[in-house]
Each structure stands twice: as C-alpha cells, then as structure tokens.
Design a protein around this motif. Sequence first.
Motif, PDB file in Angstrom:
ATOM      1  N   VAL A 104       0.858  -1.182   0.000  1.00 46.20           N
ATOM      2  CA  VAL A 104       0.000   0.000   0.000  1.00 46.20           C
ATOM      3  C   VAL A 104       0.896   1.234   0.000  1.00 46.20           C
ATOM      4  O   VAL A 104       1.744   1.390   0.876  1.00 46.20           O
ATOM      5  CB  VAL A 104      -0.922   0.026   1.232  1.00 46.20           C
ATOM      6  N   ILE A 105       0.707   2.094  -1.004  1.00 45.36           N
ATOM      7  CA  ILE A 105       1.495   3.320  -1.102  1.00 45.36           C
ATOM      8  C   ILE A 105       0.701   4.485  -0.534  1.00 45.36           C
ATOM      9  O   ILE A 105      -0.389   4.811  -1.018  1.00 45.36           O
ATOM     10  CB  ILE A 105       1.891   3.620  -2.550  1.00 45.36           C
ATOM     11  N   LEU A 106       1.251   5.085   0.499  1.00 49.53           N
ATOM     12  CA  LEU A 106       0.707   6.307   1.079  1.00 49.53           C
ATOM     13  C   LEU A 106       1.365   7.469   0.333  1.00 49.53           C
ATOM     14  O   LEU A 106       2.570   7.670   0.446  1.00 49.53           O
ATOM     15  CB  LEU A 106       1.020   6.353   2.575  1.00 49.53           C
ATOM     16  N   ALA A 107       0.587   8.193  -0.443  1.00 49.24           N
ATOM     17  CA  ALA A 107       1.134   9.286  -1.250  1.00 49.24           C
ATOM     18  C   ALA A 107       0.710  10.621  -0.675  1.00 49.24           C
ATOM     19  O   ALA A 107      -0.452  10.802  -0.281  1.00 49.24           O
ATOM     20  CB  ALA A 107       0.670   9.169  -2.700  1.00 49.24           C
ATOM     21  N   ALA A 108       1.638  11.547  -0.614  1.00 49.49           N
ATOM     22  CA  ALA A 108       1.348  12.878  -0.085  1.00 49.49           C
ATOM     23  C   ALA A 108       2.235  13.903  -0.768  1.00 49.49           C
ATOM     24  O   ALA A 108       3.334  13.588  -1.225  1.00 49.49           O
ATOM     25  CB  ALA A 108       1.577  12.913   1.429  1.00 49.49           C
ATOM     26  N   ARG A 109       1.744  15.133  -0.827  1.00 49.49           N
ATOM     27  CA  ARG A 109       2.511  16.216  -1.469  1.00 49.49           C
ATOM     28  C   ARG A 109       3.722  16.592  -0.632  1.00 49.49           C
ATOM     29  O   ARG A 109       4.797  16.863  -1.157  1.00 49.49           O
ATOM     30  CB  ARG A 109       1.589  17.422  -1.668  1.00 49.49           C
ATOM     31  N   ASP A 110       3.548  16.611   0.686  1.00 49.25           N
ATOM     32  CA  ASP A 110       4.619  16.989   1.597  1.00 49.25           C
ATOM     33  C   ASP A 110       5.347  15.746   2.087  1.00 49.25           C
ATOM     34  O   ASP A 110       4.757  14.899   2.774  1.00 49.25           O
ATOM     35  CB  ASP A 110       4.029  17.767   2.783  1.00 49.25           C
ATOM     36  N   GLY A 111       6.623  15.636   1.741  1.00 46.05           N
ATOM     37  CA  GLY A 111       7.383  14.445   2.080  1.00 46.05           C
ATOM     38  C   GLY A 111       7.495  14.187   3.570  1.00 46.05           C
ATOM     39  O   GLY A 111       7.334  13.058   4.039  1.00 46.05           O
ATOM     40  N   SER A 112       7.759  15.243   4.343  1.00 44.55           N
ATOM     41  CA  SER A 112       7.938  15.049   5.780  1.00 44.55           C
ATOM     42  C   SER A 112       6.653  14.597   6.449  1.00 44.55           C
ATOM     43  O   SER A 112       6.664  13.721   7.329  1.00 44.55           O
ATOM     44  CB  SER A 112       8.448  16.337   6.425  1.00 44.55           C
ATOM     45  N   ARG A 113       5.532  15.145   6.016  1.00 47.91           N
ATOM     46  CA  ARG A 113       4.247  14.735   6.591  1.00 47.91           C
ATOM     47  C   ARG A 113       3.886  13.317   6.160  1.00 47.91           C
ATOM     48  O   ARG A 113       3.332  12.542   6.945  1.00 47.91           O
ATOM     49  CB  ARG A 113       3.148  15.711   6.169  1.00 47.91           C
ATOM     50  N   GLY A 114       4.210  12.987   4.943  1.00 48.60           N
ATOM     51  CA  GLY A 114       3.945  11.630   4.474  1.00 48.60           C
ATOM     52  C   GLY A 114       4.750  10.597   5.232  1.00 48.60           C
ATOM     53  O   GLY A 114       4.225   9.554   5.642  1.00 48.60           O
ATOM     54  N   LEU A 115       6.024  10.880   5.440  1.00 51.15           N
ATOM     55  CA  LEU A 115       6.882   9.944   6.182  1.00 51.15           C
ATOM     56  C   LEU A 115       6.449   9.849   7.637  1.00 51.15           C
ATOM     57  O   LEU A 115       6.522   8.771   8.248  1.00 51.15           O
ATOM     58  CB  LEU A 115       8.334  10.395   6.077  1.00 51.15           C
ATOM     59  N   ALA A 116       5.983  10.969   8.207  1.00 44.55           N
ATOM     60  CA  ALA A 116       5.486  10.937   9.582  1.00 44.55           C
ATOM     61  C   ALA A 116       4.240  10.062   9.683  1.00 44.55           C
ATOM     62  O   ALA A 116       4.059   9.323  10.671  1.00 44.55           O
ATOM     63  CB  ALA A 116       5.175  12.359  10.052  1.00 44.55           C
ATOM     64  N   ALA A 117       3.385  10.114   8.663  1.00 43.38           N
ATOM     65  CA  ALA A 117       2.185   9.279   8.655  1.00 43.38           C
ATOM     66  C   ALA A 117       2.550   7.804   8.560  1.00 43.38           C
ATOM     67  O   ALA A 117       1.956   6.949   9.234  1.00 43.38           O
ATOM     68  CB  ALA A 117       1.287   9.679   7.486  1.00 43.38           C
TER      69      ALA A 117
END
Length: 287
Positions: free
Chosen positions: A30-43
Amino acid sequence: MVKVALVTGSNKGIGYAIVRGLCKQFDGDVILAARDGSRGLAAVSSLEKEGLHPKFHQLDITNQESIDQLKVFIAETYGGLDVLVNNAGMFVPPGDKESAEVAKTTIRVNYFGTLAVLQTMMPILNSGARVVNLAGGLASVVFRKSSPARKKVICDAASVHDVTDVMNNYVQSVKDGVLEQEGWPVDIPKMMSPAYCIGKMGINMLSPITQKMIDADTSRSDILINACCPGATSTDMYRGPGGKTIDEGADTPLYVALLPPNVPEPRGQHVFQRKILEWMKHGPSCK
C-alpha cells in the motif's frame, strides 16, 4: 508479482484511514502518497507503530511530472496498479462571496488534479483493478439548484472533454460574475463552498465516462471505476457537527476499493454507505 494499492493525499484524514484499512485487508503493498514528504513519512511512521507497513511516495496531483514519476515507479516496481484511491483534495472555507481565485484553485486541485492522476494511471491498471474517486453527495445540491439548461448540459456530458468544459465554465462564470446567467446556482450555502461541491460533481460525472473508456479496452477485464461519498467526517475539511471518525468515513471507500472479482456493480456509479446512489436525485446531505 506483488499487488499494489495507491492512495493519494493520504498523510491525514480519510486518506490516512483508507491506507490503514488497506494495510489490514489488501493482499499487497500500500502506497501512502502525499505532497509533503515530511508529513507523508510521519504518517508512515505512525502507522508502523500500529504494526502496519505502508510505503511512501511523494505525489503532487497538480504537477504532471510528479504524477508521471509515480506512474513509472509503479510500472517498473510492480508491473501495474491494482487499486487506485483518488482521495487528494482541498477545501477553502468560503467568505461572504467566493472569489475567482478560490474557485480556480479549488477546481484545479479537486477536479483537474484528480483527472490527471486518473488519466495517467489508467494505462497501467491491471485486470481486476479497482478505482475509487472520492466525490460527495453535496454535488446533488449543485445539480438540483441549477437551471434547466445547465442541468441539460450536465446530463448530456458524454466525454472527459464535456465534463472539463462544465468545470471551466463554472470558473469563468465566477470570474465574470455571470453565475446566474450561466445557470449556476447562486444560493448554495457558503459553508458548503460552491467550488468544492462543483469540483466533486465533476468527479461524479467522470466515473461513468471513464468506466466506459476502460470497458472498451478488451486487453484487460474486470476493472471498476466508481465514485463514492464518505459522508460528513471530522477532518480538516469538515468542521461541522455530527462528523464520523476518519475510520468510519473510510468504510465506503474501502468497500469500493476491495470489491470482489467479477461483481456486476457498482460499475461507473456513485456509492454511499455501501449502496449505489443516484446522485442527481439525492438529497442535500451526505450525513
């Protein structure tokens, strides 16, 4: 080959809960995709603390290069895409009068961004793939309050180009101050954000059209493209009373994303509370 699911805009809110649900129920990555890298990695880190293991990939749905890079990564790593959840979107709390800039930006993200992801990923959808476009029941408010002539244009839209024309007409009408003359409703409660409702209406309109497009490709089979309404959910976008938890809001999107093989429907339709709903006839609320 390992299967893969992609959820856009999923570092928080309903998207985050959809990733959580897929990690528990989907047999694959499952790929969690987000515009903001730091927020995505935190999630991702937060979900890992629950014993779940989503992958992260940066994605800006308003940037075609970003979308293309993710497509290449998925195609090279997995050979294709099995689940696509178009969740990414934006909501600008409206003021007394919706500005042309708010209308343009909202439609650019919620309609054109979603369309760009959908069109880019469609060629790599595997047989049996499921596509979920997060839309909303509030689109029905726009339709019901529109003039007969505007309703006809919406009903007659038979191609992506037609839907795009509808969206562009709205943005231009706001800019020119001619909403009423163009048949758009002028009495949508501002708390609903007219541009948000209209962008989501565009997503509802796209789903049956793109379903027909994918059905015409005889090289693949059993691909379903549906829209769904998660219902009023307590997120950054919805601050009203009675909101669902994000996991409750993720229930219908997960249901549509995990439809079993060879089900006859929903197929290019709108789903609410796990049931097919004719959004043009639906009432004013998705609660």
